[in-house]
Design an enzyme around this catalytic site. Structure first.
Site, PDB file in Angstrom:
ATOM      1  N   ILE A 157       0.855  -1.194   0.000  1.00 60.33           N
ATOM      2  CA  ILE A 157       0.000   0.000   0.000  1.00 60.33           C
ATOM      3  C   ILE A 157       0.887   1.239   0.000  1.00 60.33           C
ATOM      4  CG2 ILE A 157      -1.814   1.240   1.221  1.00 60.33           C
ATOM      5  CD1 ILE A 157      -2.283  -1.620   2.618  1.00 60.33           C
ATOM      6  N   LYS A 158       0.659   2.105  -0.960  1.00 57.21           N
ATOM      7  CA  LYS A 158       1.482   3.297  -1.121  1.00 57.21           C
ATOM      8  C   LYS A 158       0.773   4.492  -0.491  1.00 57.21           C
ATOM      9  CE  LYS A 158       4.431   5.048  -4.879  1.00 57.21           C
ATOM     10  NZ  LYS A 158       4.594   5.040  -6.341  1.00 57.21           N
ATOM     11  N   LEU A 159       1.502   5.169   0.430  1.00 54.88           N
ATOM     12  CA  LEU A 159       0.936   6.281   1.179  1.00 54.88           C
ATOM     13  C   LEU A 159       1.834   7.506   1.046  1.00 54.88           C
ATOM     14  CD1 LEU A 159       0.176   4.385   4.514  1.00 54.88           C
ATOM     15  CD2 LEU A 159      -1.507   5.023   2.781  1.00 54.88           C
TER      16      LEU A 159
END
Length: 218
Positions: free
Chosen positions: A82-84
């Site tokens: 998951i890219k944040l």
């Protein structure tokens, strides 16, 4: 050093995966837009093709919504990272999602202080954007060196440095020398890594000399 490819083009990913050199994939909303297909469909197909982490980015900017989107993206496949974004809400979401057992790639890093915060939040990967710093007249590679030194100072920090915004083959080489764990590379740059004019010239000479012997191995 691991090689990730920075694209959402499944045909490019398939070609590069066949080399055996591809360890993962990174995507972002701009790359998904270029793909012209539903995000979940694209990410799912990529995860099927690549065993390593596949970064899929949330689009929310508020913590609770980021967490909800992150959990939804993680349902696509077990190898989704998951890219944040590197904001306070992003770091809070990072802590929650890593506590769930998900991989998290904290992106848009432009300082070693930011990288330290991401590591303390439990990020699996930190993505410093070296090319964008170079564009501003700063030294993007120095940022990789600073993050490496900080992370090496503290054994409890397990975050991997993922060099991003790579523009040249020299960026890849320099990031490896600086100690980046991963480089996420545009397909065109990754393909160029194999090329050197002296390799081509040497092979041409070897083939000419072999032909002159009149021999055949088979």
């Amino acid at each position: 050093m691991q090689f990730f490819v920075d694209t959402a083009d499944v045909s490019e990913i398939k070609t590069l995966a066949e080399t055996g050199m591809l360890d993962g994939v990174t995507t972002n909303p701009s790359l998904i837009k270029k793909a012209g297909r539903p995000m979940a469909e694209v990410i799912g197909e990529i995860c099927h093709m690549v065993d390593g982490p596949v970064s899929a980015e949330v689009t929310a900017i508020e913590k609770d919504q980021m967490i909800a989107e992150g959990r939804k993206l993680a349902e696509i496949a077990p190898n989704v990272a998951i890219k944040l974004p590197l904001t306070w809400d992003g770091l809070k979401a990072c802590r929650a999602l890593t506590a769930d057992g998900h991989m998290v790639n904290v992106t848009l890093c432009f300082s070693s202080a930011q990288a330290l915060l991401a590591a303390k939040a439990g990020a699996t990967f930190i993505s410093p954007f070296i090319g964008r710093l170079d564009d501003m007249g700063l030294d993007g590679m120095k940022l990789i060196e600073e993050i490496r030194a900080i992370y090496d100072n503290y054994e409890d920090l397990s975050t991997e440095i993922l060099a991003a915004s790579i523009r040249t083959t020299n960026h890849v080489q320099q990031a490896a020398i600086a100690g980046a764990d991963v480089a996420t590379i545009p397909p065109a740059i990754l393909s160029k890594l194999i090329h050197h004019p002296l390799t081509d010239k040497g092979l041409e000479q070897f083939l000419a000399d072999w032909k002159a012997t009149g021999q055949s191995i088979l």
